[in-house]
Motif scaffolding. Structure first.
Motif, PDB file in Angstrom:
ATOM      1  N   GLY A 163       0.700  -1.330   0.019  1.00 24.25           N
ATOM      2  CA  GLY A 163       0.216  -0.447   0.171  1.00 24.25           C
ATOM      3  C   GLY A 163       0.828   1.430   0.181  1.00 24.25           C
ATOM      4  O   GLY A 163       0.440   2.427   0.147  1.00 24.25           O
ATOM      5  N   ARG A 164       1.965   1.034  -0.088  1.00 21.16           N
ATOM      6  CA  ARG A 164       2.871   2.911  -0.172  1.00 21.16           C
ATOM      7  C   ARG A 164       2.534   3.060  -1.272  1.00 21.16           C
ATOM      8  O   ARG A 164       3.147   2.005  -2.486  1.00 21.16           O
ATOM      9  N   VAL A 165       2.738   4.616  -1.566  1.00 19.47           N
ATOM     10  CA  VAL A 165       2.500   5.685  -2.246  1.00 19.47           C
ATOM     11  C   VAL A 165       4.350   5.156  -3.221  1.00 19.47           C
ATOM     12  O   VAL A 165       5.005   5.873  -2.854  1.00 19.47           O
ATOM     13  N   ALA A 166       4.412   4.615  -4.585  1.00 21.78           N
ATOM     14  CA  ALA A 166       5.669   4.514  -4.819  1.00 21.78           C
ATOM     15  C   ALA A 166       5.626   5.445  -6.148  1.00 21.78           C
ATOM     16  O   ALA A 166       6.477   6.600  -6.211  1.00 21.78           O
ATOM     17  N   ARG A 167       5.304   5.850  -7.295  1.00 16.55           N
ATOM     18  CA  ARG A 167       4.555   7.125  -8.055  1.00 16.55           C
ATOM     19  C   ARG A 167       3.387   7.541  -7.710  1.00 16.55           C
ATOM     20  O   ARG A 167       2.972   6.853  -7.901  1.00 16.55           O
ATOM     21  N   ARG A 196       6.668   2.501 -21.455  1.00 17.87           N
ATOM     22  CA  ARG A 196       8.310   2.198 -20.425  1.00 17.87           C
ATOM     23  C   ARG A 196       7.590   3.089 -19.603  1.00 17.87           C
ATOM     24  O   ARG A 196       8.443   2.700 -18.322  1.00 17.87           O
ATOM     25  N   ASP A 197       7.124   4.411 -19.016  1.00 17.39           N
ATOM     26  CA  ASP A 197       7.522   4.688 -17.160  1.00 17.39           C
ATOM     27  C   ASP A 197       6.242   4.126 -16.378  1.00 17.39           C
ATOM     28  O   ASP A 197       6.809   3.853 -15.570  1.00 17.39           O
ATOM     29  N   LEU A 198       4.991   3.367 -17.354  1.00 19.53           N
ATOM     30  CA  LEU A 198       4.239   3.077 -16.469  1.00 19.53           C
ATOM     31  C   LEU A 198       4.856   1.460 -16.018  1.00 19.53           C
ATOM     32  O   LEU A 198       4.977   0.716 -14.745  1.00 19.53           O
ATOM     33  N   ARG A 199       5.602   0.895 -16.851  1.00 21.89           N
ATOM     34  CA  ARG A 199       6.751  -0.532 -16.446  1.00 21.89           C
ATOM     35  C   ARG A 199       7.583  -0.421 -15.723  1.00 21.89           C
ATOM     36  O   ARG A 199       7.486  -1.177 -14.615  1.00 21.89           O
ATOM     37  N   LEU A 200       8.853   0.901 -16.508  1.00 21.46           N
ATOM     38  CA  LEU A 200       9.577   1.135 -14.811  1.00 21.46           C
ATOM     39  C   LEU A 200       8.723   1.265 -13.385  1.00 21.46           C
ATOM     40  O   LEU A 200       9.306   1.220 -12.307  1.00 21.46           O
ATOM     41  N   ALA A 201       7.725   1.762 -13.565  1.00 16.05           N
ATOM     42  CA  ALA A 201       7.068   2.344 -11.602  1.00 16.05           C
ATOM     43  C   ALA A 201       6.129   0.895 -11.211  1.00 16.05           C
ATOM     44  O   ALA A 201       6.617   0.697 -10.146  1.00 16.05           O
ATOM     45  N   LEU A 202       6.095   0.388 -12.327  1.00 23.50           N
ATOM     46  CA  LEU A 202       5.452  -1.659 -11.976  1.00 23.50           C
ATOM     47  C   LEU A 202       6.608  -1.866 -11.237  1.00 23.50           C
ATOM     48  O   LEU A 202       6.795  -2.475 -10.071  1.00 23.50           O
ATOM     49  N   VAL A 203       7.445  -1.682 -12.097  1.00 28.89           N
ATOM     50  CA  VAL A 203       8.971  -2.771 -11.862  1.00 28.89           C
ATOM     51  C   VAL A 203       9.513  -2.448 -10.107  1.00 28.89           C
ATOM     52  O   VAL A 203       9.788  -3.127  -9.967  1.00 28.89           O
ATOM     53  N   GLU A 204       9.537  -0.647 -10.051  1.00 27.46           N
ATOM     54  CA  GLU A 204      10.058  -0.382  -8.705  1.00 27.46           C
ATOM     55  C   GLU A 204       9.662  -0.950  -7.713  1.00 27.46           C
ATOM     56  O   GLU A 204       9.898  -1.283  -6.673  1.00 27.46           O
ATOM     57  N   ALA A 205       7.367  -0.859  -7.897  1.00 28.28           N
ATOM     58  CA  ALA A 205       7.133  -1.339  -7.104  1.00 28.28           C
ATOM     59  C   ALA A 205       6.847  -2.584  -6.679  1.00 28.28           C
ATOM     60  O   ALA A 205       6.632  -2.513  -5.369  1.00 28.28           O
ATOM     61  N   GLY A 206       7.153  -3.635  -7.474  1.00 28.06           N
ATOM     62  CA  GLY A 206       7.329  -4.751  -6.806  1.00 28.06           C
ATOM     63  C   GLY A 206       8.587  -4.664  -6.571  1.00 28.06           C
ATOM     64  O   GLY A 206       9.317  -6.065  -5.631  1.00 28.06           O
ATOM     65  N   GLU A 207       9.791  -4.139  -6.563  1.00 28.07           N
ATOM     66  CA  GLU A 207      10.658  -4.717  -5.715  1.00 28.07           C
ATOM     67  C   GLU A 207      11.526  -5.882  -5.236  1.00 28.07           C
ATOM     68  O   GLU A 207      11.333  -6.480  -4.611  1.00 28.07           O
ATOM     69  N   GLY A 208      11.734  -5.976  -6.680  1.00 28.36           N
ATOM     70  CA  GLY A 208      12.404  -7.214  -7.220  1.00 28.36           C
ATOM     71  C   GLY A 208      11.723  -8.134  -7.522  1.00 28.36           C
ATOM     72  O   GLY A 208      12.230  -9.430  -8.083  1.00 28.36           O
ATOM     73  N   ARG A 209      10.143  -8.791  -7.355  1.00 24.91           N
ATOM     74  CA  ARG A 209       9.075  -9.300  -7.455  1.00 24.91           C
ATOM     75  C   ARG A 209       8.552  -9.321  -9.144  1.00 24.91           C
ATOM     76  O   ARG A 209       8.399 -10.240  -9.521  1.00 24.91           O
ATOM     77  N   VAL A 210       8.742  -8.385 -10.420  1.00 25.32           N
ATOM     78  CA  VAL A 210       8.260  -7.811 -11.276  1.00 25.32           C
ATOM     79  C   VAL A 210       9.161  -7.521 -12.058  1.00 25.32           C
ATOM     80  O   VAL A 210      10.828  -6.951 -11.626  1.00 25.32           O
ATOM     81  N   GLY A 211       8.983  -7.648 -13.471  1.00 22.94           N
ATOM     82  CA  GLY A 211      10.173  -7.717 -14.700  1.00 22.94           C
ATOM     83  C   GLY A 211      11.142  -8.145 -14.394  1.00 22.94           C
ATOM     84  O   GLY A 211      11.514  -9.517 -14.064  1.00 22.94           O
ATOM     85  N   GLY A 212      12.810  -8.421 -15.336  1.00 26.67           N
ATOM     86  CA  GLY A 212      13.843  -8.908 -15.086  1.00 26.67           C
ATOM     87  C   GLY A 212      15.391  -8.009 -15.460  1.00 26.67           C
ATOM     88  O   GLY A 212      14.667  -6.937 -14.948  1.00 26.67           O
ATOM     89  N   LEU A 213      15.727  -8.407 -15.353  1.00 24.51           N
ATOM     90  CA  LEU A 213      17.106  -8.003 -14.906  1.00 24.51           C
ATOM     91  C   LEU A 213      17.520  -7.071 -16.117  1.00 24.51           C
ATOM     92  O   LEU A 213      18.231  -6.154 -15.139  1.00 24.51           O
ATOM     93  N   GLY A 214      17.097  -6.662 -17.448  1.00 20.02           N
ATOM     94  CA  GLY A 214      16.971  -5.686 -17.643  1.00 20.02           C
ATOM     95  C   GLY A 214      16.483  -4.433 -17.754  1.00 20.02           C
ATOM     96  O   GLY A 214      16.883  -3.434 -17.920  1.00 20.02           O
TER      97      GLY A 214
END
Length: 267
Positions: free
Chosen positions: A182-186, A196-214
């Motif tokens: 529930g923390r506001v990330a962006r 691109r911006d939305l993917r990066l925001a969700l990857v950041e908010a996922g804290e390592g559980r979303v997205g890949g190394l790239g």
């Protein structure tokens, strides 16, 4: 007022668009000055706030809606055709182009601002803008009474105003990316949202559980600009990374040449 992700000029236009259908709007400039999106430091949405899931009519807390996943939270007036319709449509297009799996990698959660909107109207509006498919299937459409709605919007810094004269709402065209707890990330502007911006925001908010190394490598060289709501290149980081790669490359080249020269020496 400083608004994350939306410049004051753009915000003024977005608020005005909500009222275009009601030229006799009774809100004063002072009322409108309070409308905006400005999450306080450490903002966190109350996960125990309870709503109605418009899909089946059951009671659902915000925490259950998130299910521990990063989410794009979009406060909407399901009857607002001037801003909310295109805002949701643009967000849906951007989400579909992120390459992330709705319902698995993230959740799209819409929150109704108007307590008089019924579940059928909310479902129809969201379905019309998102279309039938996996994104709609992974979207949680919430309606609720004023208390829980205000608890969430107040906590995340989303301020809106009700105009009794026109029975409409002035609200910012803003959305929030939340972490699974529930923390506001962006804070983002859906009308200017890119995949691109939305993917990066969700990857950041996922804290390592979303997205890949790239994605993580991209985040090393891109930073979120709260003035524009966009991810922009961090020149200093890029130059530093390039310098490190260059130095390492030169070092490996020198080491390779040295080893080669030793092999070529007569024994």
């Amino acid at each position: 007022m400083r608004v994350l992700g939306v410049t004051p000029a753009r915000l003024g236009l977005m608020v005005l668009l909500c009222l275009l259908a009601h030229p006799a709007a009774g809100l004063t400039p002072k009322d409108l000055s309070r409308v905006g999106l400005a999450p306080p430091p450490g903002a966190r949405a109350p996960l125990d706030a309870a709503f109605t899931d418009s899909a089946d009519g059951r009671r659902l807390t915000l925490g259950e809606a998130l299910s521990g996943r990063p989410a794009l939270l979009m406060p909407l007036d399901y009857a607002c055709r001037n801003v909310c319709d295109p805002m949701l449509a643009v967000a849906g297009t951007a989400l579909g182009a992120t390459g992330l799996a709705p319902g698995t990698d993230y959740r799209l959660v819409t929150l109704g601002l108007n307590p008089r909107t019924d579940a059928a109207t909310a479902r129809a509006m969201v379905a019309e803008q998102l279309g039938q498919g996996t994104l709609l299937a992974g979207t949680v459409v919430l309606t609720g009474s004023p208390g829980p709605v205000e608890a969430v919007t107040r906590a995340v810094g989303y301020a809106y105003a009700y105009d009794r004269d026109t029975d409409s709402y002035a609200h910012p065209a803003g959305a929030l990316v939340l972490t699974g707890d529930g923390r506001v990330a962006r804070a983002l502007s859906p009308l200017a949202m890119t995949a691109r911006d939305l993917r990066l925001a969700l990857v950041e908010a996922g804290e390592g559980r979303v997205g890949g190394l790239g994605d993580r490598l991209v985040l090393l060289c891109y930073g979120y600009d709260p003035q524009t709501g966009l991810y922009t290149p961090l020149i200093r980081r890029i130059l530093t990374a390039s310098g490190v790669v260059t130095v390492v490359g030169i070092g490996l080249l020198v080491l390779g040449l040295h080893r080669r020269s030793r092999r070529d020496q007569p024994t």
